[in-house]
Design a protein around this motif. Structure first.
Motif, mmCIF file in Angstrom:
data_model
loop_
_atom_site.group_PDB
_atom_site.id
_atom_site.type_symbol
_atom_site.label_atom_id
_atom_site.label_comp_id
_atom_site.label_asym_id
_atom_site.label_seq_id
_atom_site.Cartn_x
_atom_site.Cartn_y
_atom_site.Cartn_z
ATOM 1 N N UNK A 196 8.510 -3.733 -2.474
ATOM 2 C CA UNK A 196 8.034 -2.388 -1.843
ATOM 3 C C UNK A 196 8.011 -1.483 -2.592
ATOM 4 N N UNK A 197 7.764 -1.535 -4.079
ATOM 5 C CA UNK A 197 7.500 -0.510 -5.114
ATOM 6 C C UNK A 197 8.813 0.096 -5.449
ATOM 7 N N UNK A 198 10.263 -0.282 -5.196
ATOM 8 C CA UNK A 198 11.421 0.420 -5.297
ATOM 9 C C UNK A 198 12.320 -0.446 -6.143
ATOM 10 N N UNK A 225 7.859 6.175 -10.925
ATOM 11 C CA UNK A 225 7.768 7.929 -10.506
ATOM 12 C C UNK A 225 6.576 8.461 -10.586
ATOM 13 N N UNK A 226 5.293 7.489 -10.646
ATOM 14 C CA UNK A 226 3.991 8.019 -10.063
ATOM 15 C C UNK A 226 2.958 7.113 -10.823
ATOM 16 N N UNK A 227 1.574 7.410 -10.526
ATOM 17 C CA UNK A 227 0.424 6.459 -10.709
ATOM 18 C C UNK A 227 0.189 6.598 -12.327
ATOM 19 N N UNK A 232 -2.079 2.977 -8.730
ATOM 20 C CA UNK A 232 -0.891 3.143 -7.845
ATOM 21 C C UNK A 232 0.381 2.488 -8.254
ATOM 22 N N UNK A 233 1.528 2.607 -8.121
ATOM 23 C CA UNK A 233 2.474 1.779 -8.577
ATOM 24 C C UNK A 233 2.519 0.424 -7.782
ATOM 25 N N UNK A 267 -7.079 -5.719 -6.263
ATOM 26 C CA UNK A 267 -7.266 -4.874 -4.822
ATOM 27 C C UNK A 267 -7.258 -3.207 -4.995
ATOM 28 N N UNK A 268 -6.586 -2.839 -5.951
ATOM 29 C CA UNK A 268 -6.395 -1.376 -6.198
ATOM 30 C C UNK A 268 -7.400 -0.862 -7.161
#
Length: 585
Positions: free
Chosen positions: A166-168, A229-231, A244-245, A276-277
Motif C-alpha cells: 500500500x505504498x508504505x 516521500x512524493x512522486x 506516483x509512488x 497503468x500509471x
C-alpha cells in the motif's frame, strides 16, 4: 717422615676398564633379536588388557579376537543410534545410515598386525587400552540421514527486509538462525556406534543476520522513507508526467546485498503498475501466451508496443527515489517495445496435449482456500522451455500479506506452528506429483518432517522461503505449460487442488513403493507458548518410492527416492504437569 705417592702407581690405579668388542656386539645382537622377536609376537596375539568396542580381546590371537568381537557386539550391531535436540529425538538404524562394523580391521588396528613400533611390543605385556571399532561407512547414506535431521532442526536466518504494501514501508526485523553442523554430527554418530547408548546431541551454530536492527532502522530512515516521500517527475519529450509512488513501490524492496541494505526494483513486477500509471505514453507490448480453451492448448498471439521499457525505468529510478527537489526527476524516452515472448516462440514449444494431472484434497479452512488459490494463481500459466528449471519459491515469491497470503498452520521444528502461507505445501505436493508423472527431472524436493496422511506417502513436498524449495527441470524435448487451479472448500466439503502439465507426451510413468520400515515412535511434548498448536502423535518410518519410465510399452529407465519421516510427538498445549508426590508411609 713424609709419605710420598708414586705418580706411576697412581696412573696405574686410575686406568679405565675396557670391554672386549665381542662383548658389546653380543649385547647388541641380543637386543636386535629381542626386537625382531617383539615384531613377530605383535602379529601373534593382541596386547594385554585390550578391548575393542568394549569387548575384551586382550591376549587373543587375531582370528579368535575377530570372532570374539563379532559375538560380543551381536546384540548391539543393529541397535538404533539415538540423536537428540532439545525435546526432539531421532532414531537411526545403523544399516539405513550406512554404518557397519569391520571386525578384521578393528582387530588389526588394536594390535592384530605386526609392527616395528616398540610401544606396541611393550603393550603386549603391559598394555591397557580400549579401542573404538573400525567402521565401513556409506558416506552418502550417512549424509542423507544427517540432512533429514538438519531439515527438521535448522532454523533459517531471517535477514532484514523492507517491502512497501500500500505504498508504505513495512520493515521485517532480522532474526538469527540456527543451523546443524552436519560434518560434526556425522562424526559424532559414527563415533557413538557400538560405543555408547547415550543419545548424540545435535551440534548447532548460530547464524547472525548480516544486518542488525540498527542497520534496518537506518535503511528505513535513509532509503525507505525518502522513496515514498512524493512522486518522481518523468520528462518524456515535451511531456512532463508525475509518476506516483504506487507505480513503483509494488516492485520496490530494500534487501541485504553484500552486508548492506540496498534498494531493488524488479522490472517484471514494475511493468504493470508502470503501464497503468503512464497510459498516455505509448502502448504496452503484449507477450504471446498459451491458454487452455475447451480442454485444448491455444496460442494467443503477441503484440508489439511503444512505451517505457521497465528494465530501463528500473535502472533510472533507483538513483533518484531517495532524492528530493529537482533531483527527483528523470528524462526518459518512449521507444518501440517488442514482446519478450513472441507468437513464433509459443508455437515452437510444441505444447499440444495434457501430459499429466494430479489432484489432492484438503479439509476446510479459510486460510487454505486463500493461500492455495493465491499460489495456484501465481504458478498458473508458467511455461518451461526445454532445459529450463522451475522454482516454486522464485515463481510464487515470499508468502507475505503484500503478496496475497494469510496466516496458517505450517510445520516448523517438528511441530505445527502458525506462520504466513500455511497450506501452501498442498500446492507444492500437487505440483511435485504432476511433474513426477509428466516425467520431468526432480532437481530438489523435501518431504515433510513427518507424514501427513492426506498426501501420497513418500511423494509429497514442502517449502520454506529462502531455505527449502521445489525445483524440477523440463528434461523433455518440447515446452511444458503448467495449469493450476483450486476448487475451494466449504464448511461441509473438502477442497481440491489440481495441477496439470501440458506439452508433448514422451513417457508413461508408473509409481511404486516399498514396504514401510524403521518405524520410530513418538514422544510427548508440552508447549506453554502462545504459538502452540495441539498435535496428535504420528509414527515415523522410512519408505522407498520408485518411478519407472516407459515408451511404447517398454521400460527405458527407473529411479528410486527414499523418504525418511521422523516421529511427530504428541504435543499438549500448556505447562508440563508436576510429578505426583511420592506415596506416604
Amino acid at each position: 717422615m713424609t709419605k710420598k705417592t708414586s705418580t706411576t702407581a697412581k696412573a696405574k690405579g686410575s686406568k679405565r676398564r675396557r670391554w672386549p668388542w665381542w662383548t658389546l656386539g653380543g649385547v647388541l645382537a641380543v637386543l636386535a633379536a629381542a626386537y625382531v622377536a617383539g615384531y613377530l609376537l605383535t602379529g601373534e596375539r593382541l596386547p594385554a588388557n585390550t578391548t575393542v568396542a568394549q569387548v575384551d580381546v586382550g591376549g587373543m590371537e587375531p582370528a579368535a579376537a575377530v570372532s570374539t568381537l563379532e559375538e560380543g557386539v551381536a546384540d548391539r550391531v543393529d541397535a538404533p543410534i539415538l540423536v537428540q535436540h532439545g525435546e526432539q529425538t531421532f532414531e537411526l538404524a545403523p544399516a539405513d545410515i550406512g554404518l557397519a562394523l569391520d571386525a578384521e580391521e578393528s582387530i588389526d588396528a588394536a594390535g592384530g598386525e605386526r609392527t616395528w613400533d616398540p610401544r606396541d611390543m611393550w603393550a603386549l605385556i603391559f598394555g591397557d587400552r580400549d579401542y573404538a571399532p573400525v567402521l565401513d561407512v556409506d558416506d552418502e547414506k550417512l549424509e542423507g540421514a544427517v540432512g533429514t535431521i538438519a531439515e527438521t532442526v535448522d532454523v533459517p536466518v531471517v535477514e532484514a527486509f523492507i517491502s512497501f504494501p500500500e505504498g508504505r514501508p513495512e520493515p521485517r526485523e532480522p532474526v538469527a538462525g540456527e543451523l546443524v553442523e552436519r560434518e560434526e554430527l556425522s562424526e559424532a554418530i559414527a563415533d557413538a556406534y557400538l560405543m555408547t547408548e547415550e543419545p548424540v546431541d545435535v551440534p548447532t551454530s548460530t547464524v547472525e543476520p548480516e544486518v542488525d536492527s540498527e542497520g534496518l532502522a537506518e535503511a528505513v530512515r535513509t532509503i525507505a522513507e525518502p522513496a515514498v516521500s512524493g512522486p518522481v517527475i518523468l520528462n518524456v519529450g515535451e511531456q512532463t508526467v508525475e509518476l506516483p509512488i504506487t507505480a513503483y513501490t509494488p516492485a520496490l524492496t530494500v534487501e541485504v546485498v553484500d552486508g548492506a541494505m540496498q534498494p531493488k526494483i524488479d522490472p517484471q513486477t514494475l511493468e504493470q503498475p508502470l503501464t497503468d500509471s503512464t497510459t498516455g505514453i505509448g502502448e504496452k507490448a503484449v507477450d504471446a501466451r498459451v491458454e487452455i480453451q475447451n480442454n485444448q492448448p491455444v496460442v494467443i498471439p503477441s503484440k508489439p508496443g511503444v512505451g517505457l521499457d521497465p528494465k530501463t525505468m528500473a535502472d533510472q529510478l533507483l538513483p533518484v527515489i531517495t532524492k528530493t527537489g529537482p533531483e527527483r526527476s528523470i528524462t526518459v524516452e518512449a521507444t518501440p517495445v517488442e514482446p519478450e515472448f513472441t507468437t513464433e516462440d509459443a508455437e515452437a514449444l510444441g505444447i499440444r496435449e495434457k501430459i499429466s494431472t494430479f489432484t489432492t484434497n484438503y479439509p476446510h479452512a479459510d486460510y487454505r482456500n486463500i493461500n492455495q488459490a493465491r499460489a495456484a494463481e501465481l504458478i498458473n500459466g508458467t511455461i518451461l522451455e526445454p532445459g529450463e528449471t522451475f522454482s516454486f519459491n522464485d515463481t510464487v515469491g515470499e508468502r507475505t500479506v503484500a503478496n496475497g497470503f494469510a496466516m496458517g498452520t505450517v510445520i516448523n521444528g517438528g511441530v505445527f506452528r502458525e506462520e504466513m502461507g500455511g497450506g501452501v505445501s498442498q500446492v507444492v505436493t500437487t505440483t511435485y506429483n504432476a511433474a513426477f508423472f509428466a516425467g520431468l527431472e526432480d532437481v530438489e524436493h523435501h518431504p515433510h518432517a513427518f507424514y501427513i496422511n492426506r498426501y501420497p506417502v513418500g511423494r509429497e513436498a514442502t517449502v520454506y522461503y529462502g531455505h527449502l524449495d521445489l525445483r524440477f527441470k523440463n528434461s523433455l524435448k518440447n515446452g511444458v505449460l503448467i495449469r493450476a487451479y483450486v476448487n475451494p472448500s466449504t464448511p461441509g466439503t473438502q477442497g481440491a487442488m489440481t495441477v496439470e502439465m501440458w506439452g508433448t507426451k514422451e513417457y508413461d510413468i508408473e509409481a511404486g513403493e516399498s514396504p514401510r520400515r524403521n518405524f520410530r515412535q513418538p514422544g510427548v511434548r508440552y508447549d506453554d507458548t502462545n504459538r502452540c498448536v495441539p498435535q496428535a502423535p504420528i509414527q515415523g518410518f522410512d519408505i522407498d518410492i520408485h518411478r519407472t519410465f516407459y515408451q511404447n510399452g517398454q521400460k527405458v529407465k527407473s529411479e528410486t527416492n527414499t523418504a525418511r519421516y521422523q516421529a511427530a510427538d504428541h504435543v499438549i498445549c500448556g505447562p508440563q504437569p508436576a510429578p505426583p508426590p511420592p506415596p506416604e508411609g
